[in-house]
Design a protein around this motif. Structure first.
Motif, PDB file in Angstrom:
ATOM      1  N   GLY A 269       0.811  -1.213   0.000  1.00 29.98           N
ATOM      2  CA  GLY A 269       0.000   0.000   0.000  1.00 29.98           C
ATOM      3  C   GLY A 269       0.844   1.263   0.000  1.00 29.98           C
ATOM      4  N   ASN A 270       0.255   2.311   0.510  1.00 29.29           N
ATOM      5  CA  ASN A 270       0.875   3.643   0.512  1.00 29.29           C
ATOM      6  C   ASN A 270       0.651   4.326   1.851  1.00 29.29           C
ATOM      7  OD1 ASN A 270       1.394   4.769  -2.566  1.00 29.29           O
ATOM      8  ND2 ASN A 270      -0.106   3.144  -2.470  1.00 29.29           N
ATOM      9  N   LEU A 271       1.658   5.042   2.309  1.00 25.46           N
ATOM     10  CA  LEU A 271       1.441   6.026   3.382  1.00 25.46           C
ATOM     11  C   LEU A 271       1.426   7.375   2.699  1.00 25.46           C
ATOM     12  CD1 LEU A 271       4.053   4.800   6.052  1.00 25.46           C
ATOM     13  CD2 LEU A 271       1.592   4.298   5.972  1.00 25.46           C
ATOM     14  N   VAL A 272       0.353   8.120   2.893  1.00 27.66           N
ATOM     15  CA  VAL A 272       0.204   9.391   2.176  1.00 27.66           C
ATOM     16  C   VAL A 272       0.508  10.541   3.132  1.00 27.66           C
ATOM     17  CG1 VAL A 272      -1.355  10.804   0.786  1.00 27.66           C
ATOM     18  CG2 VAL A 272      -1.657   8.319   0.851  1.00 27.66           C
ATOM     19  N   TYR A 273       1.516  11.334   2.778  1.00 28.24           N
ATOM     20  CA  TYR A 273       1.905  12.493   3.598  1.00 28.24           C
ATOM     21  C   TYR A 273       1.751  13.783   2.785  1.00 28.24           C
ATOM     22  CZ  TYR A 273       4.113   9.295   6.959  1.00 28.24           C
ATOM     23  OH  TYR A 273       4.339   8.320   7.897  1.00 28.24           O
ATOM     24  N   PRO A 274       1.664  14.911   3.467  1.00 27.43           N
ATOM     25  CA  PRO A 274       1.619  16.178   2.713  1.00 27.43           C
ATOM     26  C   PRO A 274       2.939  16.387   1.952  1.00 27.43           C
ATOM     27  CG  PRO A 274       1.203  16.540   5.068  1.00 27.43           C
ATOM     28  CD  PRO A 274       1.595  15.119   4.912  1.00 27.43           C
ATOM     29  N   ALA A 275       2.857  16.989   0.776  1.00 25.00           N
ATOM     30  CA  ALA A 275       4.058  17.196  -0.043  1.00 25.00           C
ATOM     31  C   ALA A 275       5.089  18.073   0.665  1.00 25.00           C
ATOM     32  CB  ALA A 275       3.669  17.818  -1.375  1.00 25.00           C
ATOM     33  N   ALA A 276       4.646  18.877   1.630  1.00 27.55           N
ATOM     34  CA  ALA A 276       5.596  19.741   2.355  1.00 27.55           C
ATOM     35  C   ALA A 276       6.657  18.894   3.073  1.00 27.55           C
ATOM     36  CB  ALA A 276       4.831  20.594   3.372  1.00 27.55           C
ATOM     37  N   LEU A 277       6.357  17.623   3.318  1.00 28.85           N
ATOM     38  CA  LEU A 277       7.319  16.753   4.013  1.00 28.85           C
ATOM     39  C   LEU A 277       8.211  15.978   3.040  1.00 28.85           C
ATOM     40  CD1 LEU A 277       4.968  15.253   6.778  1.00 28.85           C
ATOM     41  CD2 LEU A 277       6.745  16.996   7.073  1.00 28.85           C
ATOM     42  N   ALA A 278       8.095  16.255   1.730  1.00 34.76           N
ATOM     43  CA  ALA A 278       8.768  15.412   0.720  1.00 34.76           C
ATOM     44  C   ALA A 278      10.274  15.282   0.976  1.00 34.76           C
ATOM     45  CB  ALA A 278       8.508  15.965  -0.676  1.00 34.76           C
ATOM     46  N   GLY A 279      10.943  16.411   1.258  1.00 35.84           N
ATOM     47  CA  GLY A 279      12.395  16.371   1.454  1.00 35.84           C
ATOM     48  C   GLY A 279      12.763  15.507   2.649  1.00 35.84           C
ATOM     49  N   GLU A 280      12.048  15.715   3.744  1.00 39.51           N
ATOM     50  CA  GLU A 280      12.350  14.949   4.953  1.00 39.51           C
ATOM     51  C   GLU A 280      12.052  13.456   4.723  1.00 39.51           C
ATOM     52  OE1 GLU A 280      10.632  16.800   8.388  1.00 39.51           O
ATOM     53  OE2 GLU A 280      11.490  15.258   9.714  1.00 39.51           O
ATOM     54  N   ILE A 281      10.982  13.181   4.003  1.00 40.13           N
ATOM     55  CA  ILE A 281      10.627  11.778   3.721  1.00 40.13           C
ATOM     56  C   ILE A 281      11.732  11.111   2.893  1.00 40.13           C
ATOM     57  CG2 ILE A 281       9.043  10.359   2.325  1.00 40.13           C
ATOM     58  CD1 ILE A 281       6.779  12.158   3.436  1.00 40.13           C
ATOM     59  N   LEU A 282      12.230  11.804   1.877  1.00 37.87           N
ATOM     60  CA  LEU A 282      13.282  11.205   1.044  1.00 37.87           C
ATOM     61  C   LEU A 282      14.555  10.969   1.860  1.00 37.87           C
ATOM     62  CD1 LEU A 282      12.543  13.147  -2.239  1.00 37.87           C
ATOM     63  CD2 LEU A 282      12.734  10.650  -2.084  1.00 37.87           C
ATOM     64  N   ARG A 283      14.853  11.885   2.792  1.00 34.11           N
ATOM     65  CA  ARG A 283      16.055  11.687   3.630  1.00 34.11           C
ATOM     66  C   ARG A 283      15.864  10.495   4.569  1.00 34.11           C
ATOM     67  NH1 ARG A 283      17.291  16.968   2.259  1.00 34.11           N
ATOM     68  NH2 ARG A 283      15.456  17.826   3.257  1.00 34.11           N
ATOM     69  N   ARG A 284      14.671  10.394   5.153  1.00 33.83           N
ATOM     70  CA  ARG A 284      14.379   9.231   6.019  1.00 33.83           C
ATOM     71  C   ARG A 284      14.373   7.938   5.193  1.00 33.83           C
ATOM     72  NH1 ARG A 284      12.419  10.173  11.060  1.00 33.83           N
ATOM     73  NH2 ARG A 284      11.584   8.060  11.145  1.00 33.83           N
ATOM     74  N   TYR A 285      13.837   8.039   3.982  1.00 35.88           N
ATOM     75  CA  TYR A 285      13.746   6.866   3.107  1.00 35.88           C
ATOM     76  C   TYR A 285      15.152   6.304   2.811  1.00 35.88           C
ATOM     77  CZ  TYR A 285      12.355   4.024  -0.940  1.00 35.88           C
ATOM     78  OH  TYR A 285      12.138   2.981  -1.819  1.00 35.88           O
ATOM     79  N   ARG A 286      16.087   7.230   2.556  1.00 38.45           N
ATOM     80  CA  ARG A 286      17.478   6.840   2.273  1.00 38.45           C
ATOM     81  C   ARG A 286      18.019   5.938   3.378  1.00 38.45           C
ATOM     82  NH1 ARG A 286      20.809  12.195   1.727  1.00 38.45           N
ATOM     83  NH2 ARG A 286      20.276  12.385   3.921  1.00 38.45           N
ATOM     84  N   ASP A 287      17.725   6.292   4.627  1.00 34.79           N
ATOM     85  CA  ASP A 287      18.229   5.488   5.762  1.00 34.79           C
ATOM     86  C   ASP A 287      17.402   4.215   5.946  1.00 34.79           C
ATOM     87  OD1 ASP A 287      19.994   7.524   6.121  1.00 34.79           O
ATOM     88  OD2 ASP A 287      18.754   8.553   7.628  1.00 34.79           O
ATOM     89  N   TRP A 288      16.085   4.358   5.766  1.00 28.24           N
ATOM     90  CA  TRP A 288      15.173   3.227   6.008  1.00 28.24           C
ATOM     91  C   TRP A 288      15.475   2.060   5.077  1.00 28.24           C
ATOM     92  CZ3 TRP A 288      10.213   2.040   3.254  1.00 28.24           C
ATOM     93  CH2 TRP A 288       9.423   1.110   3.948  1.00 28.24           C
TER      94      TRP A 288
END
Ligand SMILES: Cc1cc2nc3c(=O)[nH]c(=O)nc-3n(C[C@H](O)[C@H](O)[C@H](O)COP(=O)(O)OP(=O)(O)OC[C@H]3O[C@@H](n4cnc5c(N)ncnc54)[C@H](O)[C@@H]3O)c2cc1C
Length: 467
Positions: free
Chosen positions: A216-235
């Protein structure tokens, strides 16, 4: 309508007599439907379209084209047109869509026009899964000729690596069986090197025991995109091969087909498909939920037959422009570019989707020389799509994507054939093969298609471009 090559009426009549399926030429009432592609931004005007219904039709069409001095295009769905088939004899395989599954050997054999959904349905009846991609409407053959990376990619690898044989028609109108034991040079080159060597009429693949997944998907506001990509890199560095994931930045149109809470919004989604025990998948996802409650958590256990829900790609034809690239890293600079170009602020981005997929895993663990696929050490794949309802909109998306890729340039390590189209696919894909592989592919082309009959595929040699 653009200028198209004309086939003399008596020759056309002769072709019609040889073909079990249908033949459409300009002026025929079925011609416009027959020349259509899934991507409505592509308009193509073949000299004639053969709606093939059998291998014999393909043989007859290829021989006819050779006699008439026509080049041959081939299409299953039109999801990935490399060069519009203007002036060609276009062989459309959509009606060759038979699928057989052998549960005992865990294999599927299907004809060239089968979309992945048809293979998925028959395989899932036995708790088995093919390595389809995000959309079940995509043709299984061409997807696999380019590599083929989907939601089971990290665990089971590329679709190309699961192909066990092809039946093909060569440029001189001969049928060949291509496998690890027969016509092995073609078997090497067609898995990853594309469809420019011969026309596939059927293909056999391995299937895998995957019945239920957690996706599935976790849907977050686009304002968090940068932080999500940085967390994703580590995850992703912590994830087992069972979890194939991505981050998708989406600018959703204000259309009724989009769920109301997303209509007209930009969002950042963490996507995934876990093919191990559901509880383990839930635990692996938990860090996101601990970090921040999403607008929506759409992850749930599902049968693999529903996996298309994860990407929710459009089924019906749409006008689009797509590109992509392998990314060597998710550096801060790359993340800044992804957010700057991918998230639309007051309409600033024409992209509907900017997705970074975590791949790698099983695709690295097969013999790197076993076939022509050249990117086994890559682990991050970018895919970008914009809507292109007019030629102007198409040009705008292509230019914007070019700028975007320049901003990403230090992180770009090559092109993935399946995530390119038109000029980029035709001309640039070759640069993504190492020189020895390209040389081998060019030699294969010279051996099997010396006159470049199949001139609507990647340009792997020096063949003149008639377009
Ligand atoms: C919505 C969408 C989602 C996608 N998702 C993924 C994904 O998750 N992973 C991935 O790897 N790719 C993905 N792709 C890319 C897709 O795999 C390629 O575009 C593929 O080439 C499409 O195959 P097709 O048969 O559907 O399209 P077509 O346009 O019919 O075929 C594409 C090209 O393949 C060649 N070809 C077709 N049939 C034959 C044949 N019988 N013999 C020889 N050559 C042939 C022709 O050159 C043709 O131009 C996606 C594309 C779209 C549009």
């Amino acid at each position: 309508m653009t200028n198209t090559t004309h086939i003399a009426p008596d020759a056309l009549e002769d072709l019609r007599k040889q073909i079990e399926g249908s033949v459409f030429a300009p002026g025929d009432s079925g011609y416009d439907k027959a020349r259509m592609t899934w991507n409505l931004a592509v308009q193509q005007f073949p000299a004639a379209v053969v709606m093939a219904t059998s291998d014999a039709d393909v043989v007859a069409a290829v021989r006819f084209a050779g006699q008439q001095g026509l080049k041959v295009g081939v299409q299953a769905t039109g999801h990935g047109v490399i060069r519009p088939a203007d002036g060609s004899l276009l062989i459309n395989t959509a009606q060759m869509a038979g699928v057989e599954v052998d549960a005992a050997t865990q294999t599927a054999r299907f004809e060239a026009g089968a979309p992945w959904g048809a293979v998925l349905e028959k395989a899932q009846a036995h708790g088995l899964a093919p390595l389809l991609g995000s959309s079940p409407s995509v043709g299984a053959v061409a997807y696999s000729l380019g590599g083929g990376l989907g939601w089971l990619a990290r665990k089971y690898g590329l679709s190309a690596d699961s192909v066990t044989s092809f039946d093909v028609v060569t440029a001189n109108g001969r049928t060949l069986h291509v496998s690890a034991d027969e016509n092995t040079d073609l078997f090497w080159g067609m898995r990853g090197g594309g469809g420019g060597f011969a026309i596939v009429t059927s293909m056999e693949i391995k299937l895998y025991p995957v019945a239920e997944v957690f996706g599935g998907n976790l849907v977050y506001p686009a304002a968090l995109a940068g932080e999500i990509l940085r967390r994703y890199r580590d995850w992703i560095a912590t994830l087992p091969l069972e979890f194939s994931t991505s981050v998708a930045l989406m600018n959703l149109p204000p259309l009724p087909m989009v769920p109301e809470f997303l209509r007209g919004k930009s969002v950042a989604m963490v996507r995934g498909c876990y093919c191990g025990p559901v509880g383990e998948g839930q635990a692996l996802l938990q860090p996101w939920l601990d970090w921040q409650a999403p607008i929506a958590n759409l992850f749930h256990p599902m049968t693999f037959s529903s996996v298309a829900e994860v990407s929710n790609d459009p089924h019906d034809p749409v006008p689009g422009a797509t590109t992509g690239a392998w990314l060597s890293e998710l550096s801060d600079t790359a993340i800044d570019a992804l957010v700057r170009y991918g998230v639309s602020i007051n309409g600033s981005s024409p992209f509907v989707l900017t997705e970074v997929r975590h791949v790698g895993g099983a695709m690295a663990s097969v013999d790197h020389n076993s076939n022509a696929f050249p990117h086994r050490e890559e682990s991050l794949l970018l895919d970008v799509t914009g809507m292109a309802p007019t030629p102007e909109a198409h040009a705008f998306v292509v230019n914007y994507a070019r700028e975007f890729k320049s901003a990403l340039e230090p992180a770009i390590s090559g092109l993935y054939a399946n995530f390119t189209e038109r000029d980029e696919a035709r001309h640039a894909v070759a640069h993504s093969f190492p020189p020895e592989t390209l040389q081998r592919l060019a030699a294969l082309k010279a051996k099997y298609d010396p006159d470049n009959l199949f001139d609507y595929s990647y340009q792997l040699g020096d063949g003149a471009d008639a377009s």
